[in-house]
Design a protein around this motif. Sequence first.
Motif, PDB file in Angstrom:
ATOM      1  N   ALA A 175       0.862  -1.179   0.000  1.00  0.00           N
ATOM      2  CA  ALA A 175       0.000   0.000   0.000  1.00  0.00           C
ATOM      3  C   ALA A 175       0.898   1.227   0.000  1.00  0.00           C
ATOM      4  O   ALA A 175       1.795   1.345   0.837  1.00  0.00           O
ATOM      5  CB  ALA A 175      -0.897   0.003   1.227  1.00  0.00           C
ATOM      6  N   LEU A 176       0.672   2.121  -0.943  1.00  0.00           N
ATOM      7  CA  LEU A 176       1.409   3.379  -1.023  1.00  0.00           C
ATOM      8  C   LEU A 176       0.461   4.485  -0.560  1.00  0.00           C
ATOM      9  O   LEU A 176      -0.570   4.739  -1.195  1.00  0.00           O
ATOM     10  CB  LEU A 176       1.858   3.625  -2.464  1.00  0.00           C
ATOM     11  CG  LEU A 176       2.463   4.988  -2.802  1.00  0.00           C
ATOM     12  CD1 LEU A 176       3.718   5.248  -1.987  1.00  0.00           C
ATOM     13  CD2 LEU A 176       2.762   5.093  -4.289  1.00  0.00           C
ATOM     14  N   VAL A 177       0.789   5.130   0.542  1.00  0.00           N
ATOM     15  CA  VAL A 177      -0.094   6.154   1.101  1.00  0.00           C
ATOM     16  C   VAL A 177      -0.121   7.378   0.193  1.00  0.00           C
ATOM     17  O   VAL A 177       0.930   7.945  -0.143  1.00  0.00           O
ATOM     18  CB  VAL A 177       0.342   6.550   2.527  1.00  0.00           C
ATOM     19  CG1 VAL A 177      -0.529   7.690   3.068  1.00  0.00           C
ATOM     20  CG2 VAL A 177       0.253   5.345   3.462  1.00  0.00           C
ATOM     21  N   THR A 178      -1.323   7.768  -0.207  1.00  0.00           N
ATOM     22  CA  THR A 178      -1.504   8.910  -1.102  1.00  0.00           C
ATOM     23  C   THR A 178      -2.143  10.102  -0.397  1.00  0.00           C
ATOM     24  O   THR A 178      -2.154  11.208  -0.940  1.00  0.00           O
ATOM     25  CB  THR A 178      -2.379   8.509  -2.297  1.00  0.00           C
ATOM     26  OG1 THR A 178      -3.603   7.930  -1.812  1.00  0.00           O
ATOM     27  CG2 THR A 178      -1.657   7.487  -3.174  1.00  0.00           C
ATOM     28  N   ALA A 179      -2.694   9.904   0.800  1.00  0.00           N
ATOM     29  CA  ALA A 179      -3.214  11.011   1.602  1.00  0.00           C
ATOM     30  C   ALA A 179      -2.032  11.744   2.237  1.00  0.00           C
ATOM     31  O   ALA A 179      -0.956  11.159   2.421  1.00  0.00           O
ATOM     32  CB  ALA A 179      -4.148  10.486   2.691  1.00  0.00           C
ATOM     33  N   ASN A 180      -2.220  13.019   2.593  1.00  0.00           N
ATOM     34  CA  ASN A 180      -1.131  13.756   3.255  1.00  0.00           C
ATOM     35  C   ASN A 180      -0.631  13.001   4.474  1.00  0.00           C
ATOM     36  O   ASN A 180       0.566  12.807   4.664  1.00  0.00           O
ATOM     37  CB  ASN A 180      -1.616  15.142   3.666  1.00  0.00           C
ATOM     38  CG  ASN A 180      -1.832  16.056   2.478  1.00  0.00           C
ATOM     39  OD1 ASN A 180      -2.069  15.595   1.368  1.00  0.00           O
ATOM     40  ND2 ASN A 180      -1.753  17.350   2.700  1.00  0.00           N
ATOM     41  N   ASP A 232      -7.072   6.070   1.479  1.00  0.00           N
ATOM     42  CA  ASP A 232      -5.833   6.767   1.817  1.00  0.00           C
ATOM     43  C   ASP A 232      -4.614   6.214   1.087  1.00  0.00           C
ATOM     44  O   ASP A 232      -3.494   6.672   1.315  1.00  0.00           O
ATOM     45  CB  ASP A 232      -5.572   6.686   3.331  1.00  0.00           C
ATOM     46  CG  ASP A 232      -6.506   7.572   4.133  1.00  0.00           C
ATOM     47  OD1 ASP A 232      -7.025   8.553   3.568  1.00  0.00           O
ATOM     48  OD2 ASP A 232      -6.716   7.291   5.335  1.00  0.00           O
ATOM     49  N   ALA A 233      -4.820   5.216   0.213  1.00  0.00           N
ATOM     50  CA  ALA A 233      -3.658   4.560  -0.395  1.00  0.00           C
ATOM     51  C   ALA A 233      -3.990   3.945  -1.751  1.00  0.00           C
ATOM     52  O   ALA A 233      -5.159   3.793  -2.116  1.00  0.00           O
ATOM     53  CB  ALA A 233      -3.134   3.476   0.538  1.00  0.00           C
ATOM     54  N   SER A 234      -2.949   3.616  -2.489  1.00  0.00           N
ATOM     55  CA  SER A 234      -3.052   2.830  -3.711  1.00  0.00           C
ATOM     56  C   SER A 234      -2.279   1.540  -3.495  1.00  0.00           C
ATOM     57  O   SER A 234      -1.330   1.500  -2.704  1.00  0.00           O
ATOM     58  CB  SER A 234      -2.475   3.593  -4.906  1.00  0.00           C
ATOM     59  OG  SER A 234      -3.216   4.760  -5.168  1.00  0.00           O
ATOM     60  N   ILE A 235      -2.647   0.471  -4.206  1.00  0.00           N
ATOM     61  CA  ILE A 235      -1.986  -0.824  -4.040  1.00  0.00           C
ATOM     62  C   ILE A 235      -1.228  -1.191  -5.309  1.00  0.00           C
ATOM     63  O   ILE A 235      -1.760  -1.069  -6.417  1.00  0.00           O
ATOM     64  CB  ILE A 235      -3.009  -1.936  -3.742  1.00  0.00           C
ATOM     65  CG1 ILE A 235      -3.883  -1.564  -2.544  1.00  0.00           C
ATOM     66  CG2 ILE A 235      -2.292  -3.260  -3.470  1.00  0.00           C
ATOM     67  CD1 ILE A 235      -5.016  -2.547  -2.314  1.00  0.00           C
ATOM     68  N   TYR A 236       0.007  -1.663  -5.130  1.00  0.00           N
ATOM     69  CA  TYR A 236       0.828  -2.102  -6.255  1.00  0.00           C
ATOM     70  C   TYR A 236       1.526  -3.409  -5.899  1.00  0.00           C
ATOM     71  O   TYR A 236       1.880  -3.642  -4.738  1.00  0.00           O
ATOM     72  CB  TYR A 236       1.875  -1.044  -6.606  1.00  0.00           C
ATOM     73  CG  TYR A 236       1.276   0.294  -6.964  1.00  0.00           C
ATOM     74  CD1 TYR A 236       0.635   0.490  -8.183  1.00  0.00           C
ATOM     75  CD2 TYR A 236       1.323   1.362  -6.073  1.00  0.00           C
ATOM     76  CE1 TYR A 236       0.067   1.713  -8.508  1.00  0.00           C
ATOM     77  CE2 TYR A 236       0.756   2.595  -6.390  1.00  0.00           C
ATOM     78  CZ  TYR A 236       0.136   2.754  -7.604  1.00  0.00           C
ATOM     79  OH  TYR A 236      -0.436   3.969  -7.921  1.00  0.00           O
ATOM     80  N   SER A 239       6.809   9.280  -4.915  1.00  0.00           N
ATOM     81  CA  SER A 239       5.443   8.786  -4.733  1.00  0.00           C
ATOM     82  C   SER A 239       4.839   8.301  -6.047  1.00  0.00           C
ATOM     83  O   SER A 239       3.837   7.580  -6.051  1.00  0.00           O
ATOM     84  CB  SER A 239       4.556   9.875  -4.133  1.00  0.00           C
ATOM     85  OG  SER A 239       4.331  10.926  -5.058  1.00  0.00           O
ATOM     86  N   HIS A 240       5.462   8.683  -7.155  1.00  0.00           N
ATOM     87  CA  HIS A 240       5.008   8.229  -8.477  1.00  0.00           C
ATOM     88  C   HIS A 240       6.003   7.244  -9.097  1.00  0.00           C
ATOM     89  O   HIS A 240       6.017   7.043 -10.317  1.00  0.00           O
ATOM     90  CB  HIS A 240       4.785   9.425  -9.395  1.00  0.00           C
ATOM     91  CG  HIS A 240       3.545  10.198  -9.057  1.00  0.00           C
ATOM     92  ND1 HIS A 240       2.292   9.809  -9.449  1.00  0.00           N
ATOM     93  CD2 HIS A 240       3.379  11.337  -8.322  1.00  0.00           C
ATOM     94  CE1 HIS A 240       1.390  10.677  -8.996  1.00  0.00           C
ATOM     95  NE2 HIS A 240       2.021  11.601  -8.305  1.00  0.00           N
ATOM     96  N   GLY A 241       6.857   6.639  -8.256  1.00  0.00           N
ATOM     97  CA  GLY A 241       7.719   5.562  -8.715  1.00  0.00           C
ATOM     98  C   GLY A 241       9.037   5.964  -9.324  1.00  0.00           C
ATOM     99  O   GLY A 241       9.740   5.124  -9.884  1.00  0.00           O
ATOM    100  N   ILE A 242       9.402   7.243  -9.221  1.00  0.00           N
ATOM    101  CA  ILE A 242      10.666   7.722  -9.794  1.00  0.00           C
ATOM    102  C   ILE A 242      11.586   8.183  -8.670  1.00  0.00           C
ATOM    103  O   ILE A 242      11.231   9.074  -7.890  1.00  0.00           O
ATOM    104  CB  ILE A 242      10.430   8.891 -10.780  1.00  0.00           C
ATOM    105  CG1 ILE A 242       9.544   8.421 -11.942  1.00  0.00           C
ATOM    106  CG2 ILE A 242      11.758   9.429 -11.309  1.00  0.00           C
ATOM    107  CD1 ILE A 242       9.127   9.543 -12.874  1.00  0.00           C
ATOM    108  N   THR A 243      12.751   7.570  -8.563  1.00  0.00           N
ATOM    109  CA  THR A 243      13.711   7.928  -7.518  1.00  0.00           C
ATOM    110  C   THR A 243      14.726   8.920  -8.072  1.00  0.00           C
ATOM    111  O   THR A 243      15.407   8.632  -9.060  1.00  0.00           O
ATOM    112  CB  THR A 243      14.451   6.683  -6.999  1.00  0.00           C
ATOM    113  OG1 THR A 243      13.493   5.756  -6.472  1.00  0.00           O
ATOM    114  CG2 THR A 243      15.440   7.063  -5.895  1.00  0.00           C
TER     115      THR A 243
END
Length: 332
Positions: free
Chosen positions: A141-146, A195-199, A247-251
């Motif tokens: 789960a990647l938290v997307t809420a503040n 509050d999150a997206s799943i990958y 947060s969008h997968g780019i380091t």
Amino acid sequence: MKKMWFFILSLLFLFSFSSVTKAKEIKRDEAFVNVSVATLWTEPNISRKLDAPSTSNPVDMKKWTAAMSYDEKLWLVGNLETQALYGSKVTILEEQNGWVKVAVHDQPTPRNEKGYPGWMPKAQLSKSPSFSVLKEKRPFALVTANTAPLFKDFAEKKKGIEISFNTRLPVLKEKKNKLLVYTPNSGAQWLRKSDASIYQTEQDIPEPTADDLIRSGKQFLGLPYLWAGMSGYGFDCSGFTYTLYKSHGITIPRDSSVQATHGNPVEREDLQKGDLVFFAYEEGKGRVHHVGMYIGNGEMIHSPNTSTTVKIDKIETSGYGGEYAGARRYLR
């Protein structure tokens, strides 16, 4: 509740052989952050009494940041290094009187090949083999809420800690509007799906558009600046741009001065939304000290300094216009 714990025990049993094997493989010097946000210092034991909410376990980031005056926040400049989120992996480099010097993985810097270095209380780390295994084996789960609360029960009667945007935790189960996630120090807890997206993996995070990055940035408008900040409780300038991309997968590199040397260089007249814009001392010819993200129409979104908040400014009238030092593109 019994069914839930039976499920968790069954899942952990499924990975039991792997866990034992993995436990042998886990390096002695590796651990996971087990507070919502760990703050890393330049030296051990230099925190003030008023910094206790950030050095305890659990931490209280809202209490810490809200209680500090401008001058007290300004003192942090030069005394903090960075922050690391709940579940982040670190390598322990050194130990001294209850403090450890660590390198935070996934925060690139030329200062240490393992990750961004700094000192933090040892009590804010966990060496959970089960968390390590589930972090690698399960979707996350990647938290997307503040910020987002965790709950010890599905009915949300027992609240756990509140975690930050960009936190990643392994998912054990989906149920209605909740996700059962595994934590570094408190077992399984519930997180709201909203509050999150799943990958499945980091590579499965969709490649963002500039508008995706801008949308994420705008949700923090008005958030007070925090030197070394890397969370939904406060950002510094490069912590903000790093986190938006991560947060969008780019380091990208952690610091603005290093962000300014990676990606693809862009001429000012060719700026596109999503490009990072840099500012340097000596009218743009010296050391880079600030970064923002270009959002079009001569504007950038950025977290400028201790006296203000995440905001949108015209580059020319932002106070940094005369220090423009170039731009870099990290999007394709």
